[in-house]
Design a protein around this motif. Structure first.
Motif, PDB file in Angstrom:
ATOM      1  N   ASP A 106       0.829  -1.208   0.000  1.00 31.84           N
ATOM      2  CA  ASP A 106       0.000   0.000   0.000  1.00 31.84           C
ATOM      3  C   ASP A 106       0.864   1.259   0.000  1.00 31.84           C
ATOM      4  O   ASP A 106       0.547   2.258   0.646  1.00 31.84           O
ATOM      5  CB  ASP A 106      -0.945   0.007   1.195  1.00 31.84           C
ATOM      6  N   GLY A 107       1.993   1.195  -0.709  1.00 34.35           N
ATOM      7  CA  GLY A 107       2.839   2.359  -0.886  1.00 34.35           C
ATOM      8  C   GLY A 107       3.852   2.620   0.207  1.00 34.35           C
ATOM      9  O   GLY A 107       4.539   3.644   0.169  1.00 34.35           O
ATOM     10  N   GLU A 108       3.987   1.698   1.184  1.00 37.54           N
ATOM     11  CA  GLU A 108       4.929   1.918   2.273  1.00 37.54           C
ATOM     12  C   GLU A 108       5.787   0.678   2.505  1.00 37.54           C
ATOM     13  O   GLU A 108       5.322  -0.460   2.352  1.00 37.54           O
ATOM     14  CB  GLU A 108       4.186   2.262   3.570  1.00 37.54           C
ATOM     15  N   ALA A 109       7.045   0.903   2.905  1.00 34.96           N
ATOM     16  CA  ALA A 109       7.958  -0.193   3.201  1.00 34.96           C
ATOM     17  C   ALA A 109       7.388  -1.071   4.309  1.00 34.96           C
ATOM     18  O   ALA A 109       6.896  -0.565   5.319  1.00 34.96           O
ATOM     19  CB  ALA A 109       9.317   0.356   3.621  1.00 34.96           C
ATOM     20  N   ALA A 110       7.454  -2.409   4.116  1.00 37.89           N
ATOM     21  CA  ALA A 110       6.753  -3.299   5.045  1.00 37.89           C
ATOM     22  C   ALA A 110       7.535  -4.524   5.478  1.00 37.89           C
ATOM     23  O   ALA A 110       7.074  -5.248   6.358  1.00 37.89           O
ATOM     24  CB  ALA A 110       5.425  -3.754   4.423  1.00 37.89           C
ATOM     25  N   GLY A 111       8.702  -4.790   4.902  1.00 38.20           N
ATOM     26  CA  GLY A 111       9.407  -5.994   5.327  1.00 38.20           C
ATOM     27  C   GLY A 111      10.520  -6.373   4.376  1.00 38.20           C
ATOM     28  O   GLY A 111      10.743  -5.731   3.343  1.00 38.20           O
ATOM     29  N   LEU A 112      11.206  -7.453   4.736  1.00 37.56           N
ATOM     30  CA  LEU A 112      12.409  -7.888   4.020  1.00 37.56           C
ATOM     31  C   LEU A 112      12.388  -9.388   3.793  1.00 37.56           C
ATOM     32  O   LEU A 112      12.062 -10.171   4.684  1.00 37.56           O
ATOM     33  CB  LEU A 112      13.650  -7.511   4.840  1.00 37.56           C
ATOM     34  N   GLY A 113      12.768  -9.776   2.578  1.00 38.24           N
ATOM     35  CA  GLY A 113      13.014 -11.181   2.253  1.00 38.24           C
ATOM     36  C   GLY A 113      14.326 -11.276   1.500  1.00 38.24           C
ATOM     37  O   GLY A 113      14.601 -10.436   0.636  1.00 38.24           O
ATOM     38  N   ILE A 114      15.134 -12.270   1.806  1.00 38.46           N
ATOM     39  CA  ILE A 114      16.466 -12.373   1.197  1.00 38.46           C
ATOM     40  C   ILE A 114      16.569 -13.655   0.386  1.00 38.46           C
ATOM     41  O   ILE A 114      16.301 -14.747   0.893  1.00 38.46           O
ATOM     42  CB  ILE A 114      17.570 -12.362   2.275  1.00 38.46           C
ATOM     43  N   ARG A 115      16.935 -13.496  -0.869  1.00 35.30           N
ATOM     44  CA  ARG A 115      17.285 -14.645  -1.701  1.00 35.30           C
ATOM     45  C   ARG A 115      18.791 -14.585  -1.969  1.00 35.30           C
ATOM     46  O   ARG A 115      19.341 -13.518  -2.184  1.00 35.30           O
ATOM     47  CB  ARG A 115      16.515 -14.607  -3.020  1.00 35.30           C
ATOM     48  N   GLU A 116      19.429 -15.728  -1.921  1.00 37.92           N
ATOM     49  CA  GLU A 116      20.848 -15.765  -2.221  1.00 37.92           C
ATOM     50  C   GLU A 116      21.127 -16.870  -3.228  1.00 37.92           C
ATOM     51  O   GLU A 116      20.405 -17.865  -3.309  1.00 37.92           O
ATOM     52  CB  GLU A 116      21.689 -15.953  -0.952  1.00 37.92           C
ATOM     53  N   SER A 117      22.186 -16.661  -3.985  1.00 37.62           N
ATOM     54  CA  SER A 117      22.522 -17.599  -5.046  1.00 37.62           C
ATOM     55  C   SER A 117      24.006 -17.947  -4.992  1.00 37.62           C
ATOM     56  O   SER A 117      24.815 -17.212  -4.423  1.00 37.62           O
ATOM     57  CB  SER A 117      22.175 -16.986  -6.416  1.00 37.62           C
ATOM     58  N   ASP A 118      24.340 -19.075  -5.608  1.00 40.28           N
ATOM     59  CA  ASP A 118      25.737 -19.465  -5.707  1.00 40.28           C
ATOM     60  C   ASP A 118      26.473 -18.583  -6.713  1.00 40.28           C
ATOM     61  O   ASP A 118      27.653 -18.292  -6.554  1.00 40.28           O
ATOM     62  CB  ASP A 118      25.851 -20.927  -6.144  1.00 40.28           C
ATOM     63  N   GLY A 119      25.766 -18.181  -7.770  1.00 45.83           N
ATOM     64  CA  GLY A 119      26.361 -17.366  -8.817  1.00 45.83           C
ATOM     65  C   GLY A 119      25.951 -15.908  -8.700  1.00 45.83           C
ATOM     66  O   GLY A 119      25.269 -15.500  -7.751  1.00 45.83           O
ATOM     67  N   LEU A 120      26.354 -15.118  -9.688  1.00 46.83           N
ATOM     68  CA  LEU A 120      26.126 -13.683  -9.644  1.00 46.83           C
ATOM     69  C   LEU A 120      24.744 -13.268 -10.144  1.00 46.83           C
ATOM     70  O   LEU A 120      24.369 -12.107 -10.008  1.00 46.83           O
ATOM     71  CB  LEU A 120      27.204 -12.966 -10.475  1.00 46.83           C
TER      72      LEU A 120
END
Length: 420
Positions: free
Chosen positions: A381-395
């Motif tokens: 709804d137009g406002e910052a609300a949280g964080l999720g992190i994805r990580e990979s072996d490559g770039l």
């Protein structure tokens, strides 16, 4: 910002599946199967770092609003973004009317030092929502890792649906039934569970939710309205299906015609999200904010590939991205000497390309190899609300990446080691 090792919970695989992560098992090239969810590692942030990420997310969102205004005022920019001409009137109309928009996700480069930088904006059909809103929150509560987590997603999503649907009800004079559609072309279960979770949010907001597939949406040839399999006209539909695909379908012209008439179906996310889900947004932002002392620090120089200024990035290296690509498909990373550092195939690119200054993902390396995180900061709804992190072996972050939970603060057990 640090990456730590923790201890796996007993029965964690069954636990996360019961919470909706039915798509946890990933088959990698060669046929092996591995977990998408990383149970025994996590990232830890200070409260100040989270505040900074939230502020950056809000600043980027405001910048995207201004960039949208600029694009809609100049058809030449829309041409460069390959925004369909036949859709521009309804894009402009919905932009001005502000129909319901629920969520989006910025993907940021950051290692805890210097300013976070925008890689791209997943504004139309972002996934990794269930694991960000539900699974990692449960992990935090059950493991006791950290003192908190940046995760207001669930409460904010319910409130967003309530606010937007209440406004819709006031404007249309009746309470809407909300259909939520996913494509049966996704065999993993990710789209289905994302839609099921959002349907639960709609229900908790006080409105009826009906889950269907996009293939079940019917067009009545008599009144040219859209109906569900039970013959009920669709008031509001959330679709986990990209707008460029929808408009390219056989019923695309009917969708546009319906949007032009009073009483038609309201689509979420709205059609104006074509301005933001398009990677042409990146050069548009750079063109507008290159000399802004605040916003420019949050961006990477970016140009349409046919712009003569794109040659400037040969000295720094660049990422070449299709305007409408997904899951890292057709992305190519080129070093300063012209060497291709990484690349992925795919079906995108015919619509055009952008180039963005190379900014290799940070590496929080451990004994099991490199780990390159992308920070997904959610906007609700137009406002910052949280964080999720994805990580990979490559770039390149692709469909073989991992999801890693996070905490704010950390009490370090004596037997726990630092990985970075």
């Amino acid at each position: 910002m640090r990456r730590l090792y923790g201890k796996a919970r007993l029965g964690w695989e069954a636990e996360i599946e019961s919470q909706g992560l039915v798509y946890n098992k990933t088959t990698v090239p060669g046929g092996d199967v591995r977990s998408y969810w990383r149970e025994d590692v996590f990232y830890v942030f200070t409260a100040e770092e989270v505040d900074r990420l939230a502020d950056v997310t809000d600043q980027l969102f405001a910048a995207c609003v201004e960039a949208g205004d600029a694009a809609l005022a100049d058809d030449r920019l829309l041409d460069r973004m390959h925004v369909p001409r036949e859709a521009r009137d309804v894009i402009r109309g919905t932009w001005e009317d502000e129909p319901p928009s629920v969520y989006g996700r910025f993907d940021l480069h950051w290692d805890g030092e210097g300013p976070p930088r925008l890689l791209e904006f997943n504004a139309d059909t972002p996934t990794s929502l269930v694991e960000a809103a539900v699974v990692q929150w449960s992990w935090h509560l059950e493991t006791g890792q950290g003192t908190d987590q940046w995760n207001q997603l669930d409460d904010r999503l319910v409130a967003a649906w309530q606010r937007n649907l209440t406004r819709w009800q006031s404007e249309h004079g009746h309470k809407p039934r909300v259909h939520l559609a996913w494509t049966s072309g996704d065999p993993s279960g990710e789209d289905w569970m994302t839609v099921a979770y959002l349907a639960d949010c709609v229900t908790r907001a006080g409105y009826e939710a009906v889950v269907i597939t996009t293939e079940q949406i019917g067009l009545d040839t008599g009144d040219a309205r859209f109906y569900d399999p039970e013959g009920r006209q669709i008031d509001v539909v959330f679709k986990l299906y990209p707008w460029e695909w929808l408009l390219d379908d056989a019923y695309g012209p009917s969708v546009l015609a319906d949007l032009r008439r009073p009483g038609g179906t309201t689509w979420i996310e709205p059609v104006w999200k074509m301005l933001w889900s398009n990677k042409g947004l990146l050069p548009l932002l750079w063109q507008r904010y290159e000399h802004d002392p605040v916003i420019s620090r949050l961006l990477l120089p970016a140009y349409f590939a046919d712009d003569p200024r794109a040659a400037e990035l040969q000295a720094t290296g660049f990422a070449r991205k299709p305007l409408l690509g997904r899951e890292g498909n057709n992305v190519e990373l080129v070093g300063p000497g012209g060497e291709v550092l990484a690349g992925r195939g795919g079906r995108y690119g015919a619509e055009g390309w952008v180039v963005q200054q190379l900014c290799e993902l940070p590496d929080f390396a451990g004994p099991d190899g490199p780990h390159h995180p992308v920070l997904g900061t959610w906007v609700v709804d137009g406002e910052a609300a949280g964080l999720g992190i994805r990580e990979s072996d490559g770039l390149i972050t692709d469909d073989l990446s991992f999801f890693v939970p996070h905490t704010i603060g950390h009490r370090r057990p004596a037997d726990q080691a630092w990985s970075a």
